[in-house]
Scaffold this motif. Structure first.
Motif, mmCIF file in Angstrom:
data_model
loop_
_atom_site.group_PDB
_atom_site.id
_atom_site.type_symbol
_atom_site.label_atom_id
_atom_site.label_comp_id
_atom_site.label_asym_id
_atom_site.label_seq_id
_atom_site.Cartn_x
_atom_site.Cartn_y
_atom_site.Cartn_z
ATOM 1 N N THR A 1 0.916 -1.354 0.135
ATOM 2 C CA THR A 1 0.085 0.467 -0.152
ATOM 3 C C THR A 1 1.163 1.131 0.088
ATOM 4 O O THR A 1 0.700 1.932 -0.958
ATOM 5 N N LYS A 2 2.186 1.243 0.607
ATOM 6 C CA LYS A 2 3.054 2.449 0.690
ATOM 7 C C LYS A 2 3.809 2.981 -0.892
ATOM 8 O O LYS A 2 3.328 3.484 -1.051
ATOM 9 N N ASP B 1 4.883 14.658 15.856
ATOM 10 C CA ASP B 1 6.003 14.281 14.704
ATOM 11 C C ASP B 1 5.412 14.769 13.201
ATOM 12 O O ASP B 1 5.915 14.219 12.513
ATOM 13 N N ILE B 2 4.466 13.197 13.554
ATOM 14 C CA ILE B 2 4.160 12.825 12.075
ATOM 15 C C ILE B 2 3.599 13.762 11.152
ATOM 16 O O ILE B 2 3.453 13.662 9.893
ATOM 17 N N SER B 3 2.566 14.474 12.020
ATOM 18 C CA SER B 3 1.754 15.651 11.123
ATOM 19 C C SER B 3 2.464 16.810 10.250
ATOM 20 O O SER B 3 2.665 17.110 9.800
ATOM 21 N N SER C 1 -5.880 4.738 5.870
ATOM 22 C CA SER C 1 -5.133 3.818 6.710
ATOM 23 C C SER C 1 -4.419 4.767 7.518
ATOM 24 O O SER C 1 -4.374 6.116 7.743
ATOM 25 N N ASP C 2 -4.027 3.628 8.548
ATOM 26 C CA ASP C 2 -3.284 4.659 9.720
ATOM 27 C C ASP C 2 -2.163 4.223 9.939
ATOM 28 O O ASP C 2 -1.313 4.510 11.158
ATOM 29 N N ASP C 3 -1.491 3.874 8.670
ATOM 30 C CA ASP C 3 -0.199 3.290 8.789
ATOM 31 C C ASP C 3 0.937 5.069 8.160
ATOM 32 O O ASP C 3 0.795 5.712 7.016
ATOM 33 N N ALA C 4 1.364 5.077 9.090
ATOM 34 C CA ALA C 4 2.276 6.745 8.900
ATOM 35 C C ALA C 4 3.047 6.124 8.344
ATOM 36 O O ALA C 4 3.170 7.526 6.984
ATOM 37 N N ALA C 5 3.460 5.719 7.698
ATOM 38 C CA ALA C 5 4.921 5.017 6.138
ATOM 39 C C ALA C 5 3.434 5.711 4.819
ATOM 40 O O ALA C 5 4.671 6.271 4.102
ATOM 41 N N CYS C 6 2.705 4.974 5.258
ATOM 42 C CA CYS C 6 1.829 5.086 3.751
ATOM 43 C C CYS C 6 1.860 6.577 4.291
ATOM 44 O O CYS C 6 1.454 7.397 2.823
ATOM 45 N N LEU C 7 1.112 7.194 4.766
ATOM 46 C CA LEU C 7 0.739 8.434 5.361
ATOM 47 C C LEU C 7 1.743 9.686 4.485
ATOM 48 O O LEU C 7 1.800 10.254 3.854
ATOM 49 N N LEU C 8 3.001 9.595 4.962
ATOM 50 C CA LEU C 8 3.798 10.262 4.530
ATOM 51 C C LEU C 8 4.193 10.291 3.118
ATOM 52 O O LEU C 8 5.014 11.160 2.520
#
Length: 471
Positions: free
Chosen positions: A105-106, A157-159, A126-133
């Motif tokens: 998905t990433k 941090d992710i935001s 998605s709840d995966d930080a790597a995917c969202l980044l």
């Protein structure tokens, strides 16, 4: 030499070859049982399927077919392949979502061909930080996707990281940039201010900042006010003043002032301007900094008298810059063609102003850089190009191949060049005839064979019933 006469004939030849790369080249021409036979060749072994799935030259129709074999390793390579189409990626995303494959998905989230609906789905669910980044960096993510992404409740941090990426994403809207500006750190704010969609109100507010990073970004921005440009021109930081020197809207009086700046960085930027007044060009042509003189030597507005002086400069890079200046006349090029440094002579050899007489003389040079320039030059006589075909240096032979003035008779011997890349380039050379290229169909290198059949397949796609049989 007989050649195929139709798309069906080409597909038949590909099946007969039992070559998976040839099969991939003509796959989109095939239908029915023929297509199934080609796909069987492409997937003759798992290793072959993996190689073709990751190969950047693999046609989209083949990548779509490979997505149907449901092999995780194959799907991983398809998600990474830049040629995978949005339809195939949508199919792969559905499978990845159903099976919880966040790694795949990433890859889909960052793929430039991913469909907007898929990206929007990832942003919303998605709840995966790597995917969202990964998604936040994707230029295929439109303003609505990025807005949806920004609205997600994620860790601080992710935001911050997501907002930093959005600030550099060309799809970000002015409303979104204005909204995240207040929530961002200095580096992200500077990126927002440098964005083409940054609202004027945000730029005006940022102009009150005394942070060096912000001033460096604003100094080169065409949207900044004249008053702020003048203020930045007197800033203690050379980076800020260099930004002003690069700004097309900076008043000429300010440019004249910056031409005598204490910083070499600022003067180098000034020396590159094509609107520089003669007095400043004259002054910078004698600057002690080599890079300043080099940029004046390459500047197309530099007067001829100064080019002659710079052509005698002690530093080779300055003389090379004169040799590469598109306004340098033939008489001066003749002088530089005799330079003791091969780097300067090579600059002359690549010049579109170089005369045939000059190029004939340079063809006797022993340095590969010079000979490569002669081989590339459109003005080089055909007799010289034919001689360079026999060079032991691959760069020289490649120069002949890339030279659009090289004739068919000049290029024919290169069909047997030992370097596979050269033979591939010849398949796409417009000065060779169809039968010349078709002769490479049994080349020992799979990439050359693929190129030949791919070239033929594209012809068939354009005129499926009109490809003439030749001998």
């Amino acid at each position: 030499m007989n050649m195929f006469g139709s798309a069906d004939a080409l597909v038949h030849l590909a099946i007969k070859s039992s070559d998976p790369y040839v099969a991939a080249a003509v796959h989109e021409l095939a239908t029915g049982l023929s297509k199934l036979e080609l796909e069987a060749q492409i997937c003759e072994s798992r290793r072959t399927a993996l190689l073709i799935a990751r190969w950047e030259h693999t046609p989209a129709s083949v990548l779509a077919a490979l997505s149907g074999i449901h092999d995780d390793a194959v799907e991983l390579r398809l998600d990474k392949n830049p040629g995978t189409t949005s339809g195939t990626l949508s199919h792969l995303y559905q499978d990845a979502s159903n099976k919880g494959k966040t790694g795949l998905t990433k890859l889909i989230a960052q793929h430039h061909n991913s469909a907007t609906e898929v990206l929007k789905n990832i942003a919303a669910k998605s709840d995966d930080a790597a995917c969202l980044l990964a998604l936040s960096k994707n230029p295929a993510a439109n303003a609505k996707v990025l807005t949806c992404l920004s609205d997600r409740v994620v860790s601080d941090d992710i935001s911050l990281a997501i907002h930093k990426n959005i600030a550099q994403n060309e799809s970000a809207s002015s409303d979104l940039l204005a909204r995240i500006y207040e929530q961002s750190d200095l580096h992200t704010q500077a990126a927002i201010v440098g964005h083409l969609n940054c609202p004027a109100a945000v730029i005006a507010r940022a102009a009150s900042s005394e942070a060096l990073l912000m001033m460096r970004v604003l100094a080169k921005d065409r949207r900044i006010s004249k008053e702020n440009l003048l203020r930045y021109a007197n800033n203690d930081d050379a980076g800020v003043r260099a930004g002003v020197a690069a700004n097309a809207f900076t008043p000429m009086a300010t440019i004249r002032h910056l031409a005598s700046d204490q910083s070499e960085l600022v003067k180098r930027v000034v020396a590159s301007r094509v609107d520089l007044p003669g007095e400043q060009i004259e002054g910078l042509s004698s600057d002690p900094d080599t890079w300043v003189r080099q940029r004046i030597a390459r500047n197309t507005t530099t007067p001829l008298a100064l080019l002659y002086r710079l052509a005698a400069d002690e530093h080779v890079d300055v003389r090379r810059a004169v040799a590469r200046n598109t306004e340098t006349p033939v008489d001066l090029l003749n002088v530089l063609a005799e330079d003791g440094n091969a780097w300067v002579r090579a600059g002359v050899a690549y010049q579109h102003n170089a005369s045939q007489r000059m190029l004939i003389k340079l063809a006797d040079d022993k340095e590969v850089d010079v000979l490569s320039g002669v081989a590339n030059n459109l003005n080089t006589p055909q007799s010289i190009l034919k001689g360079l075909v026999g060079s032991s240096e691959a760069d020289v032979r490649r120069g002949v191949i890339l030279n659009k003035s090289a004739s068919r008779t000049t290029l024919l011997p290169l069909l047997e060049d030992p370097y596979y890349l050269h033979r591939m380039l010849l398949v796409h050379n417009g000065n060779l005839q169809a039968q010349d290229k078709w002769g490479l169909r049994d080349d020992p290198d799979y990439q050359v064979r693929f190129s030949v059949y791919r070239w033929a397949a594209k012809i068939c796609l354009k005129m499926p019933d009109k490809f003439l049989v030749t001998k």
